[in-house]
Design a protein around this motif. Structure first.
Motif, PDB file in Angstrom:
ATOM      1  N   MET A 159       0.760   3.836  28.889  1.00 18.16           N
ATOM      2  CA  MET A 159      -0.460   3.341  28.268  1.00 18.16           C
ATOM      3  C   MET A 159      -0.893   1.996  28.838  1.00 18.16           C
ATOM      4  O   MET A 159      -2.082   1.697  28.935  1.00 18.16           O
ATOM      5  CB  MET A 159      -0.246   3.218  26.750  1.00 18.16           C
ATOM      6  N   ALA A 160       0.090   1.170  29.249  1.00 17.90           N
ATOM      7  CA  ALA A 160      -0.252  -0.160  29.772  1.00 17.90           C
ATOM      8  C   ALA A 160      -1.136  -0.087  31.009  1.00 17.90           C
ATOM      9  O   ALA A 160      -1.875  -1.034  31.317  1.00 17.90           O
ATOM     10  CB  ALA A 160       1.033  -0.928  30.098  1.00 17.90           C
ATOM     11  N   LEU A 161      -1.105   1.041  31.729  1.00 17.85           N
ATOM     12  CA  LEU A 161      -1.936   1.197  32.930  1.00 17.85           C
ATOM     13  C   LEU A 161      -3.401   1.472  32.587  1.00 17.85           C
ATOM     14  O   LEU A 161      -4.283   1.273  33.424  1.00 17.85           O
ATOM     15  CB  LEU A 161      -1.396   2.329  33.807  1.00 17.85           C
ATOM     16  N   PHE A 162      -3.652   1.958  31.359  1.00 17.70           N
ATOM     17  CA  PHE A 162      -5.013   2.305  30.941  1.00 17.70           C
ATOM     18  C   PHE A 162      -5.722   1.123  30.279  1.00 17.70           C
ATOM     19  O   PHE A 162      -6.947   1.092  30.196  1.00 17.70           O
ATOM     20  CB  PHE A 162      -4.971   3.469  29.939  1.00 17.70           C
ATOM     21  N   ILE A 163      -4.916   0.163  29.786  1.00 19.81           N
ATOM     22  CA  ILE A 163      -5.486  -0.975  29.062  1.00 19.81           C
ATOM     23  C   ILE A 163      -6.286  -1.858  30.019  1.00 19.81           C
ATOM     24  O   ILE A 163      -5.925  -2.022  31.191  1.00 19.81           O
ATOM     25  CB  ILE A 163      -4.343  -1.794  28.415  1.00 19.81           C
ATOM     26  N   LYS A 164      -7.371  -2.417  29.520  1.00 15.13           N
ATOM     27  CA  LYS A 164      -8.130  -3.363  30.346  1.00 15.13           C
ATOM     28  C   LYS A 164      -7.213  -4.528  30.728  1.00 15.13           C
ATOM     29  O   LYS A 164      -6.407  -4.988  29.913  1.00 15.13           O
ATOM     30  CB  LYS A 164      -9.345  -3.884  29.566  1.00 15.13           C
ATOM     31  N   THR A 165      -7.349  -4.992  31.938  1.00 16.35           N
ATOM     32  CA  THR A 165      -6.436  -6.013  32.467  1.00 16.35           C
ATOM     33  C   THR A 165      -6.431  -7.267  31.599  1.00 16.35           C
ATOM     34  O   THR A 165      -5.373  -7.846  31.323  1.00 16.35           O
ATOM     35  CB  THR A 165      -6.819  -6.355  33.920  1.00 16.35           C
ATOM     36  N   GLU A 166      -7.607  -7.693  31.129  1.00 16.28           N
ATOM     37  CA  GLU A 166      -7.658  -8.902  30.299  1.00 16.28           C
ATOM     38  C   GLU A 166      -6.947  -8.696  28.960  1.00 16.28           C
ATOM     39  O   GLU A 166      -6.327  -9.620  28.415  1.00 16.28           O
ATOM     40  CB  GLU A 166      -9.120  -9.342  30.071  1.00 16.28           C
ATOM     41  N   ASP A 167      -7.014  -7.434  28.418  1.00  7.51           N
ATOM     42  CA  ASP A 167      -6.308  -7.153  27.164  1.00  7.51           C
ATOM     43  C   ASP A 167      -4.797  -7.121  27.391  1.00  7.51           C
ATOM     44  O   ASP A 167      -4.014  -7.553  26.539  1.00  7.51           O
ATOM     45  CB  ASP A 167      -6.769  -5.808  26.582  1.00  7.51           C
ATOM     46  N   LEU A 168      -4.384  -6.580  28.547  1.00  4.22           N
ATOM     47  CA  LEU A 168      -2.947  -6.552  28.854  1.00  4.22           C
ATOM     48  C   LEU A 168      -2.411  -7.978  28.996  1.00  4.22           C
ATOM     49  O   LEU A 168      -1.310  -8.303  28.497  1.00  4.22           O
ATOM     50  CB  LEU A 168      -2.707  -5.767  30.140  1.00  4.22           C
ATOM     51  N   ALA A 169      -3.177  -8.829  29.652  1.00  2.00           N
ATOM     52  CA  ALA A 169      -2.752 -10.222  29.822  1.00  2.00           C
ATOM     53  C   ALA A 169      -2.633 -10.909  28.467  1.00  2.00           C
ATOM     54  O   ALA A 169      -1.686 -11.688  28.228  1.00  2.00           O
ATOM     55  CB  ALA A 169      -3.741 -10.962  30.724  1.00  2.00           C
ATOM     56  N   GLU A 170      -3.573 -10.636  27.576  1.00  6.99           N
ATOM     57  CA  GLU A 170      -3.519 -11.221  26.245  1.00  6.99           C
ATOM     58  C   GLU A 170      -2.313 -10.703  25.468  1.00  6.99           C
ATOM     59  O   GLU A 170      -1.619 -11.465  24.780  1.00  6.99           O
ATOM     60  CB  GLU A 170      -4.820 -10.898  25.485  1.00  6.99           C
ATOM     61  N   GLY A 171      -2.035  -9.415  25.590  1.00  2.43           N
ATOM     62  CA  GLY A 171      -0.872  -8.827  24.925  1.00  2.43           C
ATOM     63  C   GLY A 171       0.423  -9.423  25.450  1.00  2.43           C
ATOM     64  O   GLY A 171       1.355  -9.703  24.681  1.00  2.43           O
ATOM     65  N   LYS A 172       0.468  -9.599  26.754  1.00  2.00           N
ATOM     66  CA  LYS A 172       1.660 -10.194  27.383  1.00  2.00           C
ATOM     67  C   LYS A 172       1.902 -11.604  26.832  1.00  2.00           C
ATOM     68  O   LYS A 172       3.036 -11.985  26.508  1.00  2.00           O
ATOM     69  CB  LYS A 172       1.467 -10.248  28.899  1.00  2.00           C
ATOM     70  N   LYS A 173       0.841 -12.343  26.721  1.00  8.62           N
ATOM     71  CA  LYS A 173       0.931 -13.719  26.214  1.00  8.62           C
ATOM     72  C   LYS A 173       1.500 -13.736  24.800  1.00  8.62           C
ATOM     73  O   LYS A 173       2.404 -14.522  24.485  1.00  8.62           O
ATOM     74  CB  LYS A 173      -0.470 -14.342  26.260  1.00  8.62           C
ATOM     75  N   ARG A 174       0.981 -12.855  23.922  1.00  9.02           N
ATOM     76  CA  ARG A 174       1.418 -12.842  22.526  1.00  9.02           C
ATOM     77  C   ARG A 174       2.872 -12.362  22.406  1.00  9.02           C
ATOM     78  O   ARG A 174       3.683 -12.955  21.670  1.00  9.02           O
ATOM     79  CB  ARG A 174       0.514 -11.925  21.690  1.00  9.02           C
ATOM     80  N   ILE A 175       3.196 -11.278  23.131  1.00  3.97           N
ATOM     81  CA  ILE A 175       4.547 -10.713  23.031  1.00  3.97           C
ATOM     82  C   ILE A 175       5.586 -11.672  23.600  1.00  3.97           C
ATOM     83  O   ILE A 175       6.668 -11.853  23.025  1.00  3.97           O
ATOM     84  CB  ILE A 175       4.610  -9.348  23.746  1.00  3.97           C
ATOM     85  N   SER A 176       5.266 -12.292  24.736  1.00  6.48           N
ATOM     86  CA  SER A 176       6.212 -13.240  25.363  1.00  6.48           C
ATOM     87  C   SER A 176       6.499 -14.398  24.418  1.00  6.48           C
ATOM     88  O   SER A 176       7.657 -14.817  24.241  1.00  6.48           O
ATOM     89  CB  SER A 176       5.660 -13.765  26.688  1.00  6.48           C
ATOM     90  N   ALA A 177       5.445 -14.917  23.797  1.00  4.18           N
ATOM     91  CA  ALA A 177       5.621 -16.029  22.858  1.00  4.18           C
ATOM     92  C   ALA A 177       6.480 -15.594  21.679  1.00  4.18           C
ATOM     93  O   ALA A 177       7.371 -16.352  21.221  1.00  4.18           O
ATOM     94  CB  ALA A 177       4.263 -16.530  22.378  1.00  4.18           C
ATOM     95  N   TYR A 178       6.261 -14.409  21.191  1.00  2.00           N
ATOM     96  CA  TYR A 178       7.013 -13.906  20.044  1.00  2.00           C
ATOM     97  C   TYR A 178       8.482 -13.697  20.410  1.00  2.00           C
ATOM     98  O   TYR A 178       9.394 -14.113  19.657  1.00  2.00           O
ATOM     99  CB  TYR A 178       6.388 -12.593  19.560  1.00  2.00           C
ATOM    100  N   MET A 179       8.744 -13.051  21.585  1.00  2.00           N
ATOM    101  CA  MET A 179      10.131 -12.762  21.974  1.00  2.00           C
ATOM    102  C   MET A 179      10.910 -14.051  22.239  1.00  2.00           C
ATOM    103  O   MET A 179      12.095 -14.172  21.858  1.00  2.00           O
ATOM    104  CB  MET A 179      10.150 -11.866  23.213  1.00  2.00           C
ATOM    105  N   LYS A 180      10.264 -15.012  22.876  1.00  5.84           N
ATOM    106  CA  LYS A 180      10.946 -16.291  23.120  1.00  5.84           C
ATOM    107  C   LYS A 180      11.321 -16.970  21.806  1.00  5.84           C
ATOM    108  O   LYS A 180      12.413 -17.533  21.659  1.00  5.84           O
ATOM    109  CB  LYS A 180      10.051 -17.207  23.963  1.00  5.84           C
TER     110      LYS A 180
END
Length: 870
Positions: A123-144
């Motif tokens: 599914m990550a390949l279908f997501i708009k690139t800007e949305d994936l970047a935003e998701g990455k930012k939120r998840i990385s912050a949460y996991m850290k």
């Protein structure tokens, strides 16, 4: 008094003579035809395949046949299960699926769940690139934050709030592919209370008989499962209730079921209607004749003529269809007209003191001419329908036209021959059985001619009333108004008679399959059935997909496009996203999943798999998805290829929106210049709707021209021809005016009534004017044949009024329009035409230099032996 009329020709004299001299032979021939026709009628079947009613050469039909060969058609038979207990829903769906899988005779294939693991992982390949970047930012912050807080040496000098992970806005955007949730394998609604099983039967949606039989079989199978399943779950067909852990409510919908329900609602509605119509015709005939014998004579002749017509149908067409199946009821209401006019005229001739054989002969001659003209004009009006592209209408026109001629000939043979045979046994018996009618007096007690007083004033007043009513049918305002909107009287008159394009309004109220279809649309946010576009190659399928998804401004009525390329991520987007995923993967490589909180460890494993997603092309789509868009193994070689499915965003029950959707999607022109045709129920119904609208207008024009030509050929006088069509034209114009006043609308069903009413309405003016041209005054003409005209009209009205008992709203609308048209035509005959005939009579008297008789004698029976002068 000078009159203008046609003397009886040799054929009329010979025919009348045959009926009187050889009644036994005539009756034997009719009974022999009846016997042969009974055999043919018993062999008649109804072809419920609606696709056969449309020209097989139409591109829409050819494309539908291709789709049928490839995958069985573009629609589905839908079985919906409803329960508040999700595990019960899924367990029952699995059990039913096992039974469907074993039914190789009826089920081509079915779908109720598709594994979503592949889509989830990619599914990550279908997501708009800007949305994936935003998701990455939120998840990385949460996991850290979680790793930091889960560290046993974590000490926080100043208390801070944990980082919250909120991805709902992104999840809602990408939680489904083609409206199918990627959270669950099952076709289950977001509220987890409805499950769909999409069944593709071994036949197409147009083969209604097979679908009906399958519904009966499925009901038996589900009833058996309800009794024998080890979980004790009870299945109930219910379109309103919600099941629970021990009960599952189910229902059927989809294009297969809605087509069956609508067609069979018409058929079931017609069964009581035929009985009601026959009883009403019988009652009206008895009321006008006031005797049983003439009723038995004309009704038996009507039945015989109808059966002979059915035999003729078997010999020429071979079968009935969903349109021609109403033929018998319509012909009964129209056909008895001939018998009524013959018997009334015979009573008049007997009342003039003629022997039974002379009375029968003169009745055939005098009533036969207008009857023959009426039969030919009415039959021709029906035959005009043969120009229709829709075989349902063209076959109806051929059979109804032929049936009109058959019934006219049968009743003008059966009735006189039967009376003549009775007269041979006892010359006094015909008069005793059918009664007599004294020729109406032409002068009153004071010796003055009986006439319509002040015909000019009567014509003026009636013309004003007619003009006002007719004006209400004209749209005086060009402002667009929804046909479904209720308008006050002044606005209804302003907008004239309207056309209701909403086909849902024609169906029986609260039809379960339609209600369920609406519920599915609400729960799943998807229309029930798509249309399909065929392409020979994957490259062409890509072209179509890119065209439809890349130009939303051109395809405003499309909700979604589902193709094999729906499961292929856009290359540029996938490449950019893969780069982010790789970077992310490197960042998280050193993370120890065991160091995360227990509730996150399982999700982290899935998440790592998602990070491994890499771009793939159409060849990387798993077969479980790809086969939905590919031809079946048994498909003909020339139809091998791929399908792209288009779902509408508009309500296809609304005819205007359906036509818009069909216009936008009928031909898809891609960037390379290639053109591809779509196929499906929407395209077929759109084509049929246009045929009905076009043919409705064309047939009215052709019928009107045919009537004028035939009336001129009959009367050889333009004024007389125009006078004879006054009841018809003015009556129908008034009908449209009253429809506007009472907010009744034309629709795809009742519009076909217009040429039928034109055909039947000719008889009013014909019988009255022919009697008038025998030399009688208008009052005598009206008193002589007025009762017969009224009786025959009311029998036709009763036939159509019986449609008001139908549960199908479209049939009821046909009945309402027909009744209004027939009654207004009758009223115009007895007012406007009567005044016109009085003015013509006064002019005729003045031209001849004669005055109305004042010697106290009545001139007339108006028999065939009356003196005629040019």
């Amino acid at each position: 008094m000078s009159t203008s009329s046609h003397p009886p020709n040799r054929f009329a004299l010979a025919y009348a003579g045959l009926m009187v001299r050889r009644p036994g032979t005539v009756l034997l021939v009719i009974l022999a035809l009846l016997g042969i026709s009974l055999y043919g009628t018993s062999k008649l079947t109804i072809n419920s395949n609606q696709l056969d009613l449309i020209s097989q050469e139409l591109p829409e039909v050819k494309e539908v046949k291709r789709i049928i060969d490839m995958v069985g058609g573009s629609g589905y038979f839908m079985l919906a299960l409803r329960s508040s207990d999700e595990p019960t829903l899924k367990r029952v769906a699995d059990d039913i699926a096992a039974r469907l899988d074993a039914d190789k005779e009826n089920v081509r294939f079915f779908t109720y769940k598709i594994p979503v693991e592949f889509v989830q992982q990619n599914m990550a390949l279908f997501i708009k690139t800007e949305d994936l970047a935003e998701g990455k930012k939120r998840i990385s912050a949460y996991m850290k934050d979680q790793l930091r807080r889960n560290n046993p040496f974590f000490i926080e000098l100043k208390k801070t709030e944990p980082v919250k992970l909120d991805l709902q806005d992104l999840i809602s955007k990408y939680s489904s592919v083609g409206k199918k949730s990627i959270i669950d394998d099952y076709y289950i609604s977001p509220d987890r209370k409805m499950m769909m099983i999409l069944i593709k039967p071994m036949w197409d949606t147009n083969e209604l008989g097979k679908t009906k039989a399958y519904v009966e079989k499925l009901n038996k199978d589900l009833a058996e499962y309800s009794k024998t399943n080890p979980q004790g779950v009870k299945l109930v067909e219910d379109y309103d209730a919600m099941g629970d852990a021990k009960t599952v409510a189910y229902g059927y919908t989809g294009s297969y079921k809605t087509a069956v329900d609508d067609s069979y609602a018409i058929e079931e509605s017609l069964q009581p209607v035929a009985v009601i119509a026959f009883l009403a015709i019988l009652a009206i005939t008895i009321a006008f004749f006031r005797k049983w014998a003439p009723t038995v004579i004309v009704v038996s002749g009507m039945v015989i003529g109808t059966i002979i017509t059915m035999g003729f149908t078997y010999a020429t067409v071979g079968e009935l269809n969903m349109i021609t199946s109403i033929l018998g009821g319509i012909l009964m209401g129209f056909g008895i007209d001939f018998g009524i006019h013959f018997v009334f005229r015979t009573r008049l001739e007997l009342g003039a003191g003629k022997p039974y054989d002379i009375a029968i002969r003169d009745a055939i001659i005098n009533a036969g001419r207008p009857a023959a003209v009426s039969a030919v004009v009415t039959a021709g009006s029906f035959y005009v329908l043969m120009v229709s592209e829709f075989r349902g209408f063209s076959q109806f026109g051929f059979l109804a036209g032929s049936g009109t001629l058959i019934l006219g000939l049968t009743l003008f043979s059966w009735s006189p021959a039967l009376l003549a045979l009775i007269g041979r046994m006892n010359p006094a018996l015909p008069e005793k059985l059918i009664g007599t009618m004294k020729p109406p007096a032409t002068i009153n007690a004071s010796g003055k001619e009986i006439r319509f007083p002040r015909p000019g004033l009567l014509l003026g007043i009636s013309s004003v009333i007619v003009a006002v009513v007719c004006a209400c049918a004209i749209p005086w305002s060009s402002q667009e108004v929804s046909a479904s909107k209720e308008l006050p009287l002044h606005e209804r008159i302003q907008h004239g008679v309207r056309f209701n394009y909403n086909t849902r309004a024609l169906m029986p109220a609260k039809q379960p399959s339609v209600q369920l279809q609406d519920e599915i649309a609400r729960r799943f946010q998807i229309s029930s059935d798509p249309i399909a576009v065929y392409t020979k190659t994957l490259e062409e399928a890509k072209e179509v997909y890119d065209e439809l998804t890349g130009h939303p401004e051109k395809y405003k009525s499309i909700d979604q496009v589902v193709s094999i390329y729906t499961f292929v991520p856009p290359p540029e987007n996938a490449k950019a996203n893969a780069k982010i995923l790789q970077e992310w993967q490197e960042e998280l490589k050193e993370i120890d999943v065991a160091a995360l909180p227990p509730e996150m460890q399982e999700k982290a494993g899935i998440f790592k798999k998602m990070l491994e997603a890499r771009p793939f092309d159409v060849n990387g789509v798993p077969d479980i998805y790809a086969k939905q868009f590919r031809h079946l193994p048994e498909t003909k070689l020339e139809n091998h290829g791929f399908l792209t499915f288009i779902y509408p965003s508009v309500d296809l029950w609304d005819g205007k929106l359906m036509l818009q959707f069909a216009d936008e999607t009928s031909v898809i022109k891609t960037a390379s210049g290639k053109e591809f045709r779509s196929a499906g129920a929407a395209q077929l119904y759109a084509r049929l709707a246009r045929i009905v609208l076009k043919d409705g207008q064309l047939t009215v024009i052709l019928v009107a021209l045919w009537i004028l030509i035939m009336h001129f050929a009959d009367f050889r006088s333009v004024p007389l021809a125009l006078a004879s069509v006054i009841p018809l034209t003015v009556g129908l114009a008034m009908m449209l005016g009253f429809m506007s006043i009472f907010d009744l609308r034309l629709n795809f069903m009742n519009i076909i009534i217009l040429p039928i009413l034109l055909g039947f309405g000719v008889s009013h003016g014909l019988y009255l004017l022919h009697r008038f041209l025998e030399g009688t005054s208008p009052v005598v003409a009206l008193r002589s044949v007025g009762a017969a005209v009224a009786s025959s009209t009311l029998t036709a009205v009763s036939g159509f009024a019986a449609l008001l008992a139908a549960s199908h709203i479209g049939l009821r609308s046909m009945g309402v329009v027909a009744c209004i048209g027939l009654i207004t035509t009758l009223l115009v005959s007895f007012t406007v035409l009567a005044a016109v005939m009085q003015l013509m009579h006064d002019r005729r008297v003045r031209k001849s230099g004669q005055r109305p008789p004042s010697d106290g004698t009545a001139s007339g029976g108006g028999s065939g032996s009356e003196t005629r002068a040019a």
